[in-house]
Scaffold this motif. Sequence first.
Motif, PDB file in Angstrom:
ATOM      1  N   CYS A  22       0.826  -1.211   0.000  1.00 39.10           N
ATOM      2  CA  CYS A  22       0.000   0.000   0.000  1.00 39.10           C
ATOM      3  C   CYS A  22       0.858   1.258   0.000  1.00 39.10           C
ATOM      4  O   CYS A  22       0.358   2.362  -0.254  1.00 39.10           O
ATOM      5  N   PHE A  23       2.146   1.097   0.282  1.00 37.59           N
ATOM      6  CA  PHE A  23       3.056   2.241   0.332  1.00 37.59           C
ATOM      7  C   PHE A  23       3.878   2.296  -0.954  1.00 37.59           C
ATOM      8  O   PHE A  23       4.203   1.259  -1.540  1.00 37.59           O
ATOM      9  N   SER A  24       4.208   3.503  -1.369  1.00 37.32           N
ATOM     10  CA  SER A  24       4.999   3.680  -2.586  1.00 37.32           C
ATOM     11  C   SER A  24       5.776   4.983  -2.471  1.00 37.32           C
ATOM     12  O   SER A  24       5.639   5.726  -1.484  1.00 37.32           O
ATOM     13  N   LYS A  26       5.188   7.513  -4.042  1.00 38.60           N
ATOM     14  CA  LYS A  26       4.217   8.603  -4.156  1.00 38.60           C
ATOM     15  C   LYS A  26       3.353   8.745  -2.906  1.00 38.60           C
ATOM     16  O   LYS A  26       2.737   9.785  -2.693  1.00 38.60           O
ATOM     17  N   CYS A  27       3.300   7.710  -2.105  1.00 40.61           N
ATOM     18  CA  CYS A  27       2.502   7.765  -0.866  1.00 40.61           C
ATOM     19  C   CYS A  27       3.236   6.998   0.219  1.00 40.61           C
ATOM     20  O   CYS A  27       3.205   5.764   0.249  1.00 40.61           O
ATOM     21  N   GLN A  28       3.913   7.734   1.099  1.00 43.25           N
ATOM     22  CA  GLN A  28       4.742   7.095   2.120  1.00 43.25           C
ATOM     23  C   GLN A  28       4.059   6.948   3.466  1.00 43.25           C
ATOM     24  O   GLN A  28       4.661   6.425   4.413  1.00 43.25           O
ATOM     25  N   GLU A  29       2.825   7.412   3.593  1.00 44.91           N
ATOM     26  CA  GLU A  29       2.126   7.250   4.865  1.00 44.91           C
ATOM     27  C   GLU A  29       0.672   6.886   4.621  1.00 44.91           C
ATOM     28  O   GLU A  29       0.069   7.327   3.640  1.00 44.91           O
ATOM     29  N   ARG A  30       0.131   6.043   5.496  1.00 42.57           N
ATOM     30  CA  ARG A  30      -1.247   5.581   5.364  1.00 42.57           C
ATOM     31  C   ARG A  30      -1.896   5.491   6.739  1.00 42.57           C
ATOM     32  O   ARG A  30      -1.262   5.086   7.716  1.00 42.57           O
ATOM     33  N   GLU A  34      -7.240   3.865   5.608  1.00 44.15           N
ATOM     34  CA  GLU A  34      -6.779   3.711   4.227  1.00 44.15           C
ATOM     35  C   GLU A  34      -6.283   2.292   3.975  1.00 44.15           C
ATOM     36  O   GLU A  34      -6.546   1.713   2.915  1.00 44.15           O
ATOM     37  N   LYS A  67      -0.151   8.346  11.413  1.00 39.98           N
ATOM     38  CA  LYS A  67      -0.305   7.382  10.321  1.00 39.98           C
ATOM     39  C   LYS A  67       0.846   6.378  10.373  1.00 39.98           C
ATOM     40  O   LYS A  67       1.844   6.585  11.064  1.00 39.98           O
TER      41      LYS A  67
END
Length: 260
Positions: A22-24, A26-30, A34, A67
Amino acid sequence: MSSDTDGKLVSALVRGISILQCFSNKCQERSSKELMELTGLPKPTLFRLVDTLCELGLLRYSERLSKYVPGIGLLNLSSPVLTRLALRQFARPQMQALADLTEGQVQLAVGYRHQLCLVELANGMGNSAFRPEEGVQISLPRTATGRAYLLKLPPRELDAYLRDLRAQAPERADRLVERLADARRDLDQRGFCRSHQDLHRDINSIAVPMAQPIDGEHWVFSLTLPVFSPLNDKWDAELGPRLQTLVRSVEGVVGSSGVS
């Protein structure tokens, strides 16, 4: 150990990995919400797995962000992979020389099946164009590197990829088939695949795959220039041959030393 237990262990592993995916870059926090939405896991299952991942150092809860973020432990897992890919060390000086000469960016990617990752990067002085991080996944349909890689896959693997893509997005699959035909023609006639502002509007690039896989993994070199570079009219006459020379040189090292 019973087959039932084996099945539970495999299922738990797949679910845990699905959380990490779920992490990449482009998106390092969830947030936990989410993660539940992205994985489809029930709340109790999600929190058990998240707690385990945190204990292992693969995930961490940030009090500042409220997160979850990727843990430092993931770096320990990636280090053996990069160390194993010794070809990077042999290619790095030549990649840097070409990047400095063109004031561009030279990338090295390696792929297996339907995954292609950036593993080495050389930036020329003054290059301010797009700068990805090593380890980032490279788009297969929307980059010269990705299309060059797809053309090196065995026909069965390529057909499977196109079949999966067509099931999800028929129009994208049709466009990719057309782009692959162009890429194959470029590779045959020019010796490289081209990408002009496909994924990023401020860059152009070419890609050259190594002729043979190494231990089942395919390698692709690419050269990227900003759209404003005065060298953009020299792809065929100068830059393409230079990148091909770099690839052939690395292949010679591989053939003589057996590096991976």
